[in-house]
Design an enzyme around this catalytic site. Structure first.
Site, PDB file in Angstrom:
ATOM      1  N   GLU A  53      -2.960  -4.596  -3.178  1.00  9.08           N
ATOM      2  CA  GLU A  53      -3.432  -5.531  -4.207  1.00  9.08           C
ATOM      3  C   GLU A  53      -3.446  -4.860  -5.576  1.00  9.08           C
ATOM      4  OE1 GLU A  53      -4.779  -4.756  -1.335  1.00  9.08           O
ATOM      5  OE2 GLU A  53      -6.024  -6.362  -0.527  1.00  9.08           O
ATOM      6  N   CYS A 111     -10.716  -3.639  -4.091  1.00  5.63           N
ATOM      7  CA  CYS A 111      -9.701  -4.603  -4.551  1.00  5.63           C
ATOM      8  C   CYS A 111     -10.334  -5.919  -4.984  1.00  5.63           C
ATOM      9  CB  CYS A 111      -8.649  -4.820  -3.468  1.00  5.63           C
ATOM     10  SG  CYS A 111      -7.562  -3.386  -3.297  1.00  5.63           S
ATOM     11  N   ASN A 135       0.839  -1.202   0.000  1.00  2.05           N
ATOM     12  CA  ASN A 135       0.000   0.000   0.000  1.00  2.05           C
ATOM     13  C   ASN A 135       0.870   1.246   0.000  1.00  2.05           C
ATOM     14  OD1 ASN A 135       0.626  -0.874   2.653  1.00  2.05           O
ATOM     15  ND2 ASN A 135      -1.071   0.269   3.532  1.00  2.05           N
TER      16      ASN A 135
END
Ligand code: THU
Length: 130
Positions: A59, A91, A46
Site C-alpha cells: 500500500e 498502512c 510489498n
C-alpha cells in the site's frame, strides 16, 4: 469513484501488482492499487529485505508512487492478498493521510472475491494534529 475507473479495474491492477511482490522471507504476496482524484491508478507490491524491518508494504509503495507524481488526493484503494486481508495499522494511517473518506477494496487474489470497507471503519480517530 471519480474519472471513470471502476472498482473492477482497480482490483485487477492490485491482483497483477501482487505478482511482482518481492517477499522471499514471508512468502506473503501483497498487491495494491490506488486511484487518485484525476482517475489515474498507481500500483504497488510489498518489497522485503534481509533486514526484515526495512520491508515496505504494498500500500505504501503505491501511495508513494502517487504522491511522488504530485497526486495527493486518493479516492480509492485496492489490496490483493491470498485471503483478502485488510491493511496493517501503519498502512491505514498512511492511507488516511491522503483521504478523508475512501473505500478500500479487499481482494482475495485466489477467488477474486472483493469486500469493501471504508478507511474510517478501519481507522477511526486517525492521528491528526492539524
Ligand atoms: N504487508 C503488506 O504489504 N501490506 C500490509 O498491509 C500488511 C503486510 C506485507 C509486509 C510483508 O512483506 C508481508 O506482507 C508479511 O507481513
Amino acid at each position: 469513484m471519480s474519472a471513470g475507473f471502476t472498482a473492477e479495474q482497480l482490483t485487477q491492477v492490485a491482483i497483477e501488482a501482487r505478482l511482482n511482490a518481492y517477499a522471499p522471507y514471508s512468502g506473503f504476496l501483497v498487491g495494491a492499487a490506488v486511484c487518485d482524484e484525476q482517475g489515474e491508478i498507481h500500483s504497488g507490491c510489498n518489497v522485503e529485505n534481509a533486514s526484515y524491518g526495512l520491508t515496505i508494504c504494498a500500500e505504501r509503495v503505491a501511495i508513494c508512487k502517487a504522491v511522488s507524481l504530485g497526486r495527493r488526493r486518493l479516492v480509492a484503494v485496492a489490496v490483493a492478498t491470498e485471503g483478502g486481508h485488510a491493511p496493517c495499522g501503519a498502512c491505514r494511517q498512511f492511507i488516511a493521510e491522503f483521504a478523508q473518506e475512501l473505500p478500500i477494496y479487499l481482494v482475495d487474489a485466489v477467488t477474486a472475491e472483493v469486500s469493501t470497507v471504508q478507511i474510517e471503519e478501519l481507522l477511526p480517530r486517525r492521528f491528526d494534529f492539524s
